[in-house]
Design a protein around this motif. Structure first.
Motif, PDB file in Angstrom:
ATOM      1  N   ARG A 447       0.833  -1.138   0.021  1.00 30.49           N
ATOM      2  CA  ARG A 447      -0.169   0.077   0.145  1.00 30.49           C
ATOM      3  C   ARG A 447       0.759   1.416  -0.034  1.00 30.49           C
ATOM      4  O   ARG A 447       0.536   2.211  -0.660  1.00 30.49           O
ATOM      5  N   LYS A 448       1.815   1.263   0.856  1.00 31.90           N
ATOM      6  CA  LYS A 448       2.808   2.250   0.950  1.00 31.90           C
ATOM      7  C   LYS A 448       3.481   2.574  -0.437  1.00 31.90           C
ATOM      8  O   LYS A 448       3.517   3.923  -1.084  1.00 31.90           O
ATOM      9  N   PHE A 449       3.865   1.670  -1.387  1.00 30.10           N
ATOM     10  CA  PHE A 449       4.446   1.839  -2.644  1.00 30.10           C
ATOM     11  C   PHE A 449       3.606   1.806  -3.899  1.00 30.10           C
ATOM     12  O   PHE A 449       4.041   2.025  -4.982  1.00 30.10           O
ATOM     13  N   LYS A 450       2.303   1.486  -3.618  1.00 30.47           N
ATOM     14  CA  LYS A 450       1.009   1.314  -4.430  1.00 30.47           C
ATOM     15  C   LYS A 450       1.460   0.365  -5.554  1.00 30.47           C
ATOM     16  O   LYS A 450       1.265   0.629  -6.858  1.00 30.47           O
ATOM     17  N   GLN A 451       2.061  -0.606  -5.231  1.00 26.26           N
ATOM     18  CA  GLN A 451       2.200  -1.609  -6.461  1.00 26.26           C
ATOM     19  C   GLN A 451       2.908  -2.957  -5.808  1.00 26.26           C
ATOM     20  O   GLN A 451       2.970  -3.187  -4.395  1.00 26.26           O
ATOM     21  N   ARG A 452       2.694  -4.190  -6.525  1.00 23.49           N
ATOM     22  CA  ARG A 452       3.219  -5.317  -6.043  1.00 23.49           C
ATOM     23  C   ARG A 452       4.945  -5.471  -6.076  1.00 23.49           C
ATOM     24  O   ARG A 452       5.289  -5.075  -7.064  1.00 23.49           O
ATOM     25  N   LEU A 453       5.212  -5.701  -4.845  1.00 27.87           N
ATOM     26  CA  LEU A 453       6.515  -5.674  -4.550  1.00 27.87           C
ATOM     27  C   LEU A 453       7.689  -6.685  -5.191  1.00 27.87           C
ATOM     28  O   LEU A 453       8.916  -6.516  -5.412  1.00 27.87           O
ATOM     29  N   LEU A 454       6.898  -8.102  -5.178  1.00 32.66           N
ATOM     30  CA  LEU A 454       7.736  -9.035  -5.341  1.00 32.66           C
ATOM     31  C   LEU A 454       7.447  -9.686  -6.852  1.00 32.66           C
ATOM     32  O   LEU A 454       6.155  -9.526  -7.237  1.00 32.66           O
ATOM     33  N   TYR A 455       8.408 -10.249  -7.538  1.00 29.13           N
ATOM     34  CA  TYR A 455       7.977 -11.129  -8.828  1.00 29.13           C
ATOM     35  C   TYR A 455       7.451 -12.163  -8.423  1.00 29.13           C
ATOM     36  O   TYR A 455       7.198 -12.757  -7.152  1.00 29.13           O
ATOM     37  N   PHE A 456       6.778 -12.964  -9.320  1.00 33.30           N
ATOM     38  CA  PHE A 456       6.030 -14.045  -9.188  1.00 33.30           C
ATOM     39  C   PHE A 456       6.820 -15.339  -8.482  1.00 33.30           C
ATOM     40  O   PHE A 456       6.342 -15.855  -7.495  1.00 33.30           O
ATOM     41  N   HIS A 457       8.070 -15.412  -8.960  1.00 34.08           N
ATOM     42  CA  HIS A 457       8.799 -16.715  -8.321  1.00 34.08           C
ATOM     43  C   HIS A 457       9.118 -16.231  -6.923  1.00 34.08           C
ATOM     44  O   HIS A 457       9.315 -17.047  -5.938  1.00 34.08           O
ATOM     45  N   LEU A 459       7.263 -14.358  -5.027  1.00 36.17           N
ATOM     46  CA  LEU A 459       6.014 -14.730  -4.162  1.00 36.17           C
ATOM     47  C   LEU A 459       5.712 -16.032  -3.830  1.00 36.17           C
ATOM     48  O   LEU A 459       4.944 -16.449  -2.812  1.00 36.17           O
ATOM     49  N   ILE A 460       5.668 -16.960  -4.914  1.00 34.27           N
ATOM     50  CA  ILE A 460       5.639 -18.291  -4.441  1.00 34.27           C
ATOM     51  C   ILE A 460       6.724 -18.777  -3.627  1.00 34.27           C
ATOM     52  O   ILE A 460       6.182 -19.516  -2.643  1.00 34.27           O
ATOM     53  N   TYR A 461       7.784 -18.481  -3.605  1.00 32.45           N
ATOM     54  CA  TYR A 461       8.925 -18.991  -2.763  1.00 32.45           C
ATOM     55  C   TYR A 461       8.360 -18.505  -1.102  1.00 32.45           C
ATOM     56  O   TYR A 461       8.152 -19.424  -0.204  1.00 32.45           O
ATOM     57  N   VAL A 462       8.076 -17.235  -1.090  1.00 31.97           N
ATOM     58  CA  VAL A 462       7.741 -16.517   0.235  1.00 31.97           C
ATOM     59  C   VAL A 462       6.348 -17.260   0.846  1.00 31.97           C
ATOM     60  O   VAL A 462       6.226 -17.875   2.034  1.00 31.97           O
ATOM     61  N   ILE A 463       5.474 -17.512   0.090  1.00 32.81           N
ATOM     62  CA  ILE A 463       4.220 -18.015   0.160  1.00 32.81           C
ATOM     63  C   ILE A 463       4.135 -19.524   0.787  1.00 32.81           C
ATOM     64  O   ILE A 463       3.503 -20.162   1.784  1.00 32.81           O
ATOM     65  N   SER A 464       5.160 -20.291   0.179  1.00 34.74           N
ATOM     66  CA  SER A 464       5.569 -21.516   0.459  1.00 34.74           C
ATOM     67  C   SER A 464       6.212 -21.766   1.904  1.00 34.74           C
ATOM     68  O   SER A 464       6.439 -23.066   2.302  1.00 34.74           O
TER      69      SER A 464
END
Length: 525
Positions: A447-457, A459-464
């Motif tokens: 919300r602070k930077f008004k964009q998605r900060l992580l690339y897809f790969h 994001l998948i790593y962090v979610i796992s």
């Protein structure tokens, strides 16, 4: 504009500045009180052997003469921190003796009365005031808006890794990190000579409280030489002032132990403990051990390896051990790797002007050198990752690239700490705490930077990552029962080591590609 309008404008600006200042102080106070309530609720939870370590240090410093502090071996948990920490324990011991005199008796090994538990837990909670003060001061220097400041306060004071290590597992990292943040905040004020000298004193005190911060000493030395001494026209005078602060602090610290320095240093640098801790830190050596393990299994299956020692590096013991296939690293090798890995960052900070005059680059260099030492040093504790995560947070709320690294590194580092909480009744906490912090960090920074900060790969790593905790606490026993007890710990270390290594390499790349195109912005007063 007439004088009356100018006066009214200045009055309004002053009023707004005071409002922002009080709002900033208010959010620090509110968040600190909130997180303190949680810490109080955690007092009865499991505590590690570090609880007895610090109780024993209370007893040693209270009951024995100074000449015996670093030679006493009645307990296996001998005093192995620098002298200022010994004096810190000495001061605490006088309050401890009032609460429960049995607590400070050397012969009372593994003593843990309810009064002792409340006193030691309470001392950590109380000393976190210094951590809060450090957060407040460093935020004022680096945060460029009230939103940034507020997010930084919440993410730092509510850091889940520090909560796990200090207030469940039990240690005194919070106030030490507070002193580190105070040192960073003050030496970053390069136009304020008294602040720089005060920051130097803070760091000198920190080194004499816990010697793990030696790894970032080169960053402070280079930053102070370039930003304070070499650009002033008073090089030798300012160098003398800095040197005097360091030397006087060292003399006061080690002076009482001058006739037993070899014994003190043997305690501070115990190389016989082996390359890795009982539970591997998520660093390069976890990956190295993992490769050695897989190679030994393959070699044995192919008939190339006849005899293998069982449970090498996985026996949960702190000792020197040899690898089966790969060369066994020595302390000298780990030192050289650490030294070589920090050289490019130090080179940039010293030789490139737009690095040496930018406090943010100083903090980035500090984070990188901390990660380098975490990756390659001898006998690294998993808790050391917090020394990189906490300073990185203040940059993560001001720059989207720093925020990206912070999200990956904090998520990975916190998950890597959770096996420290091995009792089964802590399983809900192990799942709930990191998930809450992870979600809050993602939402606040996105919300602070008004964009998605992580690339897809990424994001998948962090979610796992939370799946590791679920496997370690639930699924491993369902699948293997009591077999392979070290497997979930090894998997956690190795998988998290991938994330830490990725964060380190990516951040190094960003640091080396830095260009000085940032515009100056108003800071929180």
């Amino acid at each position: 504009m007439d004088n009356k309008n100018i006066f009214e404008l200045k009055k309004k600006e002053k009023s707004e500045s005071i409002t922002v200042k009080w709002s900033a102080n208010g959010i620090v106070l509110r968040v600190f009180i909130l997180i303190t309530c949680l810490k109080v609720l955690l007092i009865p939870t499991y505590h590690s052997t570090d609880f007895e370590v610090h109780r024993n240090w209370l007893a040693i410093t209270h009951s024995l003469p100074i000449k015996e502090w670093y030679v006493n071996t009645k307990s296996q948990w001998t005093l192995d921190y620098p002298p200022f920490f010994a004096w810190f324990e000495y001061l605490l011991s006088h309050a401890a003796a009032v609460i429960d005199p049995e607590m400070v008796k050397v012969e009372n090994l593994n003593y843990a009365s309810s009064d002792t538990i409340y006193f030691q837990r309470g001392s950590v909670i109380f000393l976190d005031l210094l951590f809060a003060y450090g957060i407040r001061e460093v935020g004022k220097v680096f945060c460029e808006s009230f939103d940034s400041y507020a997010i930084f306060i919440v993410l730092s004071l509510c850091n889940i890794g520090l909560l796990v290590v200090d207030h469940i597992h039990f240690q005194y990292n919070g106030f030490l990190l507070g002193i580190l943040l105070l040192a960073i905040a003050n030496v970053s004020k390069i136009n304020n000579q008294m602040s720089v000298l005060q920051g130097t004193l803070y760091f000198a005190l920190l080194l004499n409280l816990k010697h793990i911060y030696l790894y970032v000493a080169p960053v402070f030395v280079i930053w102070l030489l370039k930003s304070y001494c070499m650009n002033s026209g008073q090089f030798f005078k300012r160098l003398f002032l800095l040197g005097s602060i360091i030397m006087i602090t060292l003399i006061i610290s080690f002076g009482p132990f001058v006739f037993q320095l070899p014994q003190v240093f043997s305690r501070l640098f115990p190389f016989k403990r082996g390359l890795v801790h009982a539970y591997w830190a998520a660093n390069a050596w976890a990956l190295y051990i993992g490769i050695d393990k897989v190679a030994s299994i393959i070699f044995k299956h192919l008939g190339w390896l006849k005899m293998t020692k069982s449970a090498v590096m996985t026996g949960g013991l702190v000792q020197e051990q040899s690898f089966t296939i790969l060369p066994t690293p020595t302390p000298l090798v780990t030192f050289l790797l650490t030294f070589l890995s920090i050289l490019p960052a130090l080179y940039c900070l010293f030789f490139k002007k737009h690095y040496a005059t930018n406090p943010k680059q100083f903090v980035r260099c500090l984070v990188l050198c901390t990660l380098c030492s975490f990756m390659f040093s001898w006998h690294v504790h998993e808790k050391a990752i917090l020394t990189a995560i906490i300073p990185l947070c203040v940059l993560g709320v001001t720059n989207k690239d720093d925020a990206r690294i912070f999200l990956i590194l904090s998520s990975t580092g916190h998950i890597a700490l959770l096996p420290l909480l091995y009792p089964s009744n802590l399983t809900p906490l192990k799942i709930l705490l990191p998930l809450t912090y992870m979600i809050a960090s993602f939402l606040a920074l996105s919300r602070k930077f008004k964009q998605r900060l992580l690339y897809f790969h990424e994001l998948i790593y962090v979610i796992s990552l939370p799946l590791l905790t679920l496997y370690e606490t639930i699924f491993h026993k369902l699948i293997f029962g009591d077999k392979l007890p070290f497997l979930p710990l090894a998997l956690t270390s190795i998988y998290c080591a991938i994330g830490v290594s990725y964060s380190w390499l990516l951040y190094y790349y960003m640091f080396l590609r830095y260009r000085n195109n940032a515009s100056s912005k108003k800071k929180i007063e």
